[in-house]
Design an enzyme around this catalytic site. Structure first.
Site: not given
Ligand code: DON
Length: 562
Positions: A390, A371
């Protein structure tokens, strides 16, 4: 003799004063505007947008794209995130551009026929991917609050992608570390399969072309256009279940932030589907009655109080929290003083509470790495705090070479099976089970703080389950322990999340004697599993209204401003 003694005392006093006056370590200080992010390239692009007359929201849109180019480890188009904002007139709000489960998702999709969790299915490859929200997020922010044309926002990242990004030392290490998984998740070799070295330049022409199409056709390019078609085809070829309908149906949500008071601070943070705001409120309100500043920073007593509050908050998290569009969350009760005081009744300084003896509190429910974070304060006084992800490092490791980006593995943030921990060791319950189009529970905690009604701080961090507690420690470091923004970011961090029942500490940063005392009181300490906890990026508004950036040394994070 007496005179000599006076002189000596005077000298000693001067020396002591001098020591007390030792200049504090500060981050970059600017007068007008500041951005802090994980890569200097993205921070420069954001700052340039502001210099051009754009506002914090223009900078947000441009930096989300720039991080997708410069920091593919976590920056993304193939993931999602949250933004909390406070406009110069005091208006606050938040945007949820979190990924969603595909329509074909089912509650047991990660279990085998015996009901056991299939290893890697929710973390590696196409089955792990949630419907991405980042592009919708960028366009929603720009449409509502942006002031510059989209061309000004997207062009710098197109140019950066063609020009390329220089590999840092930390990036070289990261790429090498994840190469075996790139090999496993992808049919063909990808751009990151090469052995990139510190100082090399990686160019991203395929990603530049994707951005050019976005500039030409807008948001629909990603959700309904050519890019959507190519993405769905790619995911299908790799065994995924996301369809064109999933992409076409994706929408962002503007949500009312979770707010609460801590002393004279008003904390504004992300509401569900992030657990960030509610957990932060729970922990901070449980510790508010204690004199943390008197206990001292990272003292035994301070660590005990914070740990016990964290233990109780994370137990509630796993039971009550999920996507508010699907489950009923008793938010008001969970952050009420009455409820939280009661939760701390079982705490004593004499001995650690055992997590075995703590479950979620009793609430009447009416019905039911990687992150990244960036903070922005513009020259008009608007503040933005964005955490985007992601999920794992390079997400699902699945890289769409044709489009030039990684896909997330956010599906792992759902609870695949009640009671079985996810990749962050977090245990989930029914509230966070998988359903089509549901958003998976997050810990991302983009946060803005007001002091006496004025903007005070914009802060946030990556770090999975440790995000909430890292954000909290940073706020406390400034408010309770009088640190500068940079000192607050640099200070060693610890974390407890109910289960496993242990305090995680950044290794070799805490005194041995402190660790021994905590162990004696019944707190197991784990210094192995988290070489770093969080990578906090924040901006503090100083008394004279100058801005101080805090960029985390744990990454390549950089503050830029003017
Ligand atoms: O939304 C969440 O809570 C996680 N997907 C965040 C992942 C993360 O922070 C990984 N970074 N270290």
């Amino acid at each position: 003799m007496k005179r000599l003694l006076y002189v000596f005392l005077l000298l000693a006093l001067c020396f002591a004063c001098k020591k007390a006056d030792k200049p504090k370590k500060t981050g970059l200080i600017t007068k007008n505007a500041m951005v802090v992010s994980a890569r200097v390239e993205a921070s420069k692009i954001g700052s340039d947008i502001l210099k051009k007359g754009g506002n914090a929201f223009d900078a947000m849109a441009s930096m989300q794209l720039a991080l997708a180019v410069a920091y593919p480890y976590a920056g993304n188009l193939g993931g999602g995130g949250f933004m909390v904002y406070r406009k110069s007139d005091g208006e606050i709000g938040s945007l949820d551009f979190r990924e969603k489960a595909p329509l074909a998702a089912t509650r047991d999709m990660y279990l085998d026929e015996n009901g056991d969790v299939l290893p890697e299915k929710s973390t590696l490859g196409a089955m792990a991917v949630g419907v991405p929200g980042s592009v919708a997020g960028i366009f929603a922010v720009h449409e509502k609050f942006g002031s510059l044309p989209m061309e000004d926002i997207i062009k710098p990242s197109i140019n950066l992608a063609y020009r390329g990004v220089v590999v840092t030392q930390k990036q070289e290490t990261r790429i090498k570390k994840y190469q075996p998984l790139f090999l496993k998740a992808n049919k063909d070799s990808i751009i990151f399969s090469k052995s990139w070295k510190y100082g090399d330049t990686i160019k991203y022409p395929a990603f530049a072309k994707t951005l050019e199409r976005l500039l030409q056709h807008g948001k629909d390019e990603f959700y309904k256009g050519e890019t959507a078609k190519r993405l769905v085809k790619f995911l299908k070829e790799n065994g995924g279940i996301i369809t064109e309908e999933d992409l076409a149906r994706y929408t962002v949500k503007w949500r009312t932030p979770t707010t609460f008071m801590y002393d004279d601070l008003k904390i504004i943070s992300m509401p569900p589907p992030s657990s960030g705001g509610i957990c932060l409120a729970q922990i901070m309100k449980m510790i508010e009655p204690y004199d943390l500043d008197k206990f001292g920073h990272n003292s035994v007593k301070a660590i005990q109080v914070i740990t016990e509050a964290e233990r109780r908050a994370y137990a509630d998290r796993s039971f009550y929290l999920g996507d508010p569009d699907f489950v009923n969350i008793p938010s008001d009760t969970l952050i009420s003083t009455l409820y939280l005081n009661d939760r701390m009744q079982t705490f004593s300084f004499e001995k650690a509470t055992s997590s075995k003896d703590v479950s979620h509190g009793d609430v009447q429910v009416i019905e039911s790495d990687e992150t990244t974070h960036y903070s922005i304060i513009d020259q008009f006084g608007n503040a933005v705090s964005v955490t985007t992800t992601i999920n794992g490092a390079y997400g699902s490791k699945l890289y769409c070479s044709e489009l030039g980006f990684f896909l997330n593995n956010e599906m792992d943030d759902f609870s695949s099976k009640p009671g079985v921990p996810n990749m962050f060791g977090l245990i989930g319950g029914d509230a966070n089970s998988i359903l089509p189009e549901k958003r998976m529970l997050s810990a991302m905690t983009p946060t803005i703080v007001e002091k006496n009604g004025k903007l005070f701080m914009s802060v946030g961090t990556p770090g999975g389950s440790t995000i909430i507690t890292s954000v909290m420690q940073t706020i406390l470091n400034v408010h309770e322990f009088n640190m500068t923004m940079q000192e607050a970011v640099n200070a060693p961090r610890f974390h407890h999340q109910w289960l496993p029942d242990e305090i995680r500490m950044e290794p070799n940063l805490f005194e041995r004697s402190l660790i021994l005392q905590l162990e004696k009181l019944g707190y197991p300490i784990n210094e192995k599993d988290s070489p770093v906890i969080g990578k906090v990026d924040g901006i503090l508004v100083l008394d004279d209204e100058m801005l101080e950036g805090g960029a985390d040394y744990r990454g390549d994070d950089t503050a830029v401003g003017f």
